[in-house]
Design a protein around this motif. Structure first.
Motif, mmCIF file in Angstrom:
data_model
loop_
_atom_site.group_PDB
_atom_site.id
_atom_site.type_symbol
_atom_site.label_atom_id
_atom_site.label_comp_id
_atom_site.label_asym_id
_atom_site.label_seq_id
_atom_site.Cartn_x
_atom_site.Cartn_y
_atom_site.Cartn_z
ATOM 1 N N THR A 132 -6.828 -30.403 -10.561
ATOM 2 C CA THR A 132 -6.726 -31.771 -11.109
ATOM 3 C C THR A 132 -7.404 -32.676 -10.090
ATOM 4 O OG1 THR A 132 -5.253 -33.092 -11.992
ATOM 5 C CG2 THR A 132 -4.672 -32.161 -10.023
ATOM 6 N N TRP A 135 -6.452 -39.416 -12.477
ATOM 7 C CA TRP A 135 -6.481 -39.582 -13.846
ATOM 8 C C TRP A 135 -7.846 -40.613 -14.293
ATOM 9 C CZ3 TRP A 135 -6.699 -44.284 -16.077
ATOM 10 C CH2 TRP A 135 -6.020 -45.448 -15.412
ATOM 11 N N VAL A 138 -10.894 -38.147 -14.217
ATOM 12 C CA VAL A 138 -10.963 -36.947 -14.743
ATOM 13 C C VAL A 138 -12.191 -36.972 -15.778
ATOM 14 C CG1 VAL A 138 -9.679 -35.594 -16.744
ATOM 15 C CG2 VAL A 138 -8.352 -36.457 -14.953
ATOM 16 N N ALA A 152 -5.030 -32.634 -16.215
ATOM 17 C CA ALA A 152 -4.626 -34.071 -16.076
ATOM 18 C C ALA A 152 -2.994 -34.016 -15.447
ATOM 19 C CB ALA A 152 -4.696 -34.799 -17.194
ATOM 20 N N SER A 165 -3.449 -35.324 -7.716
ATOM 21 C CA SER A 165 -4.002 -36.701 -8.537
ATOM 22 C C SER A 165 -3.952 -37.822 -7.571
ATOM 23 C CB SER A 165 -3.362 -36.707 -9.504
ATOM 24 O OG SER A 165 -1.851 -36.753 -9.344
#
Length: 330
Positions: A132, A135, A138, A152, A165
């Motif tokens: 991951t 966000w 991504v 995510a 993340s």
């Protein structure tokens, strides 16, 4: 979790900081380890801050952090965590990537926080592993590494690869690791010590629910926005969105105007253009491909809409991102 030898104490963790790293993600990674040592009364974890050359590195907020050692010295580590932030790709130099591969060959656990996943991916160390990234990155990450299994989620633990993340999510990942190493009770005590009263688990999503991001509380409107966010490359018609949310197109129009001050068509367009901006800044995709990836069939329409919203053309945005990006060493 942080060592092949479950009984080893202390586990030695290296934190590689690259320029413009996220200070929040970095400190969120270390503080749970400090608290675990303090609350247990033992040195369960020992950490070293590393930079490629051993010199001070400045975070994206301008604060400098002094390294304990140079990565090129290859200190003995059980785990190496790559901490990155803005323009992570600019620091994927051959010497750095080579050393990451060397640590992998020795069996060390490799991890990343925030955009550090870019560097592990560039080194080929995420192939065959779930991973991951923040966000906001991504889409660009998936375009650059289409064969990776990218999620995510807050963090991913897949064998000896840990990716996170960023933001405050490393708190959750480290607390999860402390629980795996030393039990749930110590992990809970660490969370309480850090006033982290709700420990999230790996499969939790990164982004706030649309309801909280928008401040809206109208179920039909929230459902419509969710459909818009899900269909960027192949946009739905407003009529199709209305049908999917079980309202008439006229009702949907009224909801958007009353609650958001704009038409659903305009709101949808801005969602797509904001996605385009991320792709322009984070990838090397040709501008026409960015246009197609965000639902535009005409380059001229894309350019006109982009300039209207952001005040500059897509090509100017791309040029600016290249100017701001540090030059890569060969």
């Amino acid at each position: 979790m942080f060592s092949k030898d479950a009984q080893k104490e202390p586990k030695v963790i290296g934190f590689l900081i690259v320029p413009e790293f996220s200070m929040m993600a970095f400190t969120s990674s270390i503080e749970p380890l400090r608290a675990a040592n303090r609350l247990s009364g033992r040195t369960l974890y020992f950490w070293k801050v590393l930079s490629l050359d051993g010199e001070t590195v400045y975070a994206s907020n301008g604060v400098g952090v002094t390294a304990d050692a140079a990565l090129t010295e290859k200190p003995a580590l059980d785990t190496l965590v790559v901490c990155a932030g803005l323009q992570a790709n600019a620091y994927s130099t051959p010497p750095l990537l080579g050393i990451l591969r060397d640590y992998a060959r020795t069996g060390a656990t490799l991890g990343s926080v925030c955009t550090g996943s870019h560097l592990l991916a560039r080194a080929g160390l995420l192939d065959g592993h779930r991973c991951t990234i923040h966000w906001e990155d991504v889409e660009g990450f998936a375009e650059n590494f289409p064969d990776l299994d990218i999620t995510a989620t807050l963090f991913e633990i897949d064998r000896n690869r840990y990716t996170c993340s960023g933001g405050t999510a490393p708190l959750d990942m480290m607390i999860f690791g402390i629980a795996a190493d030393h039990g749930r009770e110590l992990a809970i005590n660490v969370a309480e010590q850090l006033l982290h009263n709700f420990v999230r688990v790996p499969h939790d999503t990164q982004r706030m629910p649309i309801k909280h991001r928008t401040g809206l509380n109208q179920p039909k409107l929230l459902a419509a926005i969710a459909h818009m966010e899900a269909y960027i490359e192949t946009p739905l018609s407003i009529g199709n969105i209305a049908d999917a949310t079980q309202v008439s197109a006229r009702q949907l129009e009224r909801l958007f105007r009353v609650k958001l001050g704009k038409t659903p068509t305009r709101y949808y367009l801005e969602i797509r253009l904001n996605r385009a901006k991320l792709l322009l800044m984070q990838t090397t995709m040709p501008i026409i491909q960015v246009a197609v990836a965000t639902g535009f069939t005409s380059a001229s329409h894309f350019s006109k809409a982009y300039k209207e919203l952001f005040g500059q053309s897509p090509s100017a945005e791309r040029e600016l991102s290249l100017v701001l990006a540090p030059s890569q060493a060969s």
